[in-house]
Write a protein that holds these residues in place. Structure first.
Motif, PDB file in Angstrom:
ATOM      1  N   UNK A 164      -4.493  16.149  -4.082  1.00  0.00           N
ATOM      2  CA  UNK A 164      -5.041  14.865  -3.631  1.00  0.00           C
ATOM      3  C   UNK A 164      -3.920  13.861  -3.388  1.00  0.00           C
ATOM      4  N   UNK A 165      -4.064  13.102  -2.308  1.00  0.00           N
ATOM      5  CA  UNK A 165      -3.145  12.019  -1.995  1.00  0.00           C
ATOM      6  C   UNK A 165      -3.951  10.746  -1.740  1.00  0.00           C
ATOM      7  N   UNK A 166      -3.583   9.674  -2.403  1.00  0.00           N
ATOM      8  CA  UNK A 166      -4.239   8.389  -2.154  1.00  0.00           C
ATOM      9  C   UNK A 166      -3.869   7.933  -0.746  1.00  0.00           C
ATOM     10  N   UNK A 167      -4.841   7.559   0.077  1.00  0.00           N
ATOM     11  CA  UNK A 167      -4.520   7.046   1.416  1.00  0.00           C
ATOM     12  C   UNK A 167      -3.518   5.897   1.335  1.00  0.00           C
ATOM     13  N   UNK A 168      -2.568   5.883   2.241  1.00  0.00           N
ATOM     14  CA  UNK A 168      -1.464   4.924   2.184  1.00  0.00           C
ATOM     15  C   UNK A 168      -1.942   3.479   2.192  1.00  0.00           C
ATOM     16  N   UNK A 219      -3.194   2.657  -1.238  1.00  0.00           N
ATOM     17  CA  UNK A 219      -2.077   2.616  -2.182  1.00  0.00           C
ATOM     18  C   UNK A 219      -1.253   1.342  -2.017  1.00  0.00           C
ATOM     19  N   UNK A 220      -1.046   0.918  -0.784  1.00  0.00           N
ATOM     20  CA  UNK A 220      -0.265  -0.299  -0.525  1.00  0.00           C
ATOM     21  C   UNK A 220      -0.937  -1.525  -1.130  1.00  0.00           C
ATOM     22  N   UNK A 221      -2.247  -1.630  -0.932  1.00  0.00           N
ATOM     23  CA  UNK A 221      -2.988  -2.762  -1.497  1.00  0.00           C
ATOM     24  C   UNK A 221      -2.992  -2.684  -3.021  1.00  0.00           C
ATOM     25  N   UNK A 222      -3.113  -1.474  -3.538  1.00  0.00           N
ATOM     26  CA  UNK A 222      -3.129  -1.276  -4.989  1.00  0.00           C
ATOM     27  C   UNK A 222      -1.825  -1.758  -5.615  1.00  0.00           C
ATOM     28  N   UNK A 223      -0.717  -1.463  -4.966  1.00  0.00           N
ATOM     29  CA  UNK A 223       0.588  -1.885  -5.496  1.00  0.00           C
ATOM     30  C   UNK A 223       0.780  -3.396  -5.372  1.00  0.00           C
ATOM     31  N   UNK A 224       0.171  -3.990  -4.360  1.00  0.00           N
ATOM     32  CA  UNK A 224       0.318  -5.433  -4.157  1.00  0.00           C
ATOM     33  C   UNK A 224      -0.646  -6.237  -5.024  1.00  0.00           C
ATOM     34  N   UNK A 225      -1.842  -5.706  -5.213  1.00  0.00           N
ATOM     35  CA  UNK A 225      -2.878  -6.427  -5.969  1.00  0.00           C
ATOM     36  C   UNK A 225      -3.737  -5.413  -6.711  1.00  0.00           C
ATOM     37  N   UNK A 226      -3.368  -5.160  -7.949  1.00  0.00           N
ATOM     38  CA  UNK A 226      -4.044  -4.126  -8.734  1.00  0.00           C
ATOM     39  C   UNK A 226      -5.492  -4.490  -9.045  1.00  0.00           C
ATOM     40  N   UNK A 227      -5.815  -5.783  -8.971  1.00  0.00           N
ATOM     41  CA  UNK A 227      -7.156  -6.239  -9.347  1.00  0.00           C
ATOM     42  C   UNK A 227      -8.083  -6.461  -8.153  1.00  0.00           C
TER      43      UNK A 227
END
Length: 229
Positions: free
Chosen positions: A71-75, A78-86
């Motif tokens: 499994x790979x998290x869609x980029x 993942x980008x939003x997750x790294x910028x804003x985890x909440x």
């Protein structure tokens, strides 16, 4: 003897606490920068017998009806997750992506993001087939990989529930769930997400998950061995 009595007479309780604090601080520095280890006692995490991990892999190989790739998290997610985890909308998209990898429609799952004071859980799932709720305890020290690992763990709970795959007791079932997460292609995120993290307080360390990184490596080893047979 008299010198000891005078010392005990002069020393105060706050001096003792101050001394203990210094001892703890120097112990932290020694382990962190000399031994290059996180100052977390191994006893803090329950050891998982290798026999149990092997039993879980054997059970999954026997019961799983599908084969899952890595499994790979869609980029974009993942980008939003790294910028804003909440970002809760993005977290729901992440959950749906994880579920889709397992052949589950994540759209019907209610995701509740919480930060409960002193909670000892990272996630929780409740389902009766008709309604499913996943609760994510989103702590300030969590990494994106930890969040991915927790959501994968909870989604795997649902997957195993649908497939009728389970172990004898609650703790063994949690080990099975973590093992299944690795087995079903989430291994890289489980490995990274289950690393020891710095906690919210000075010199405190935390981790999520029921298995350790060395357990993930052992599961991979068993899987590779069985694939070669």
């Amino acid at each position: 003897m008299r010198a000891i009595q005078e010392f005990l007479y002069r020393i105060r309780i706050d001096s003792i606490f101050e001394l203990l604090a210094y001892i703890g601080f120097f112990y932290f520095l020694f382990k962190r920068f000399i031994l290059h280890r996180a100052p977390v006692p191994s006893s803090a995490f329950k050891s998982v017998p290798k026999e149990l991990l092997a039993e879980c892999v054997t059970l999954l190989k026997k019961k799983e009806k599908a084969e899952y790739g890595v499994y790979r998290v869609p980029e974009e997610i993942l980008s939003i997750l790294r910028a804003d985890l909440r970002n809760e909308e993005n977290l729901k998209r992440l959950l749906c992506s994880i579920c889709a990898h397992l052949g589950i429609d994540g759209g019907f799952i209610k995701l509740v993001v919480e930060d409960t004071f002193m909670s000892d859980r990272a996630g929780e799932i409740a389902t009766d087939l008709a309604f499913t709720t996943i609760r994510l305890e989103l702590k300030p020290h969590y990494t994106p990989e930890a969040v991915i690992a927790v959501l994968a763990h909870e989604a795997i709970h649902l997957h195993l529930y649908y497939a009728g795959i389970r172990m004898r007791d609650t703790w063994e079932n949690e080990i099975l769930t973590d093992t299944a997460a690795v087995y079903c292609g989430f291994g890289e995120y489980i490995y990274a997400g289950y690393a020891v993290m710095r906690g919210e307080f000075a010199f405190s360390y935390q981790k999520v998950g029921y298995i350790r990184q060395e357990d993930v490596q052992y599961i991979w080893k068993i899987m590779q061995k069985e694939e070669g047979e």
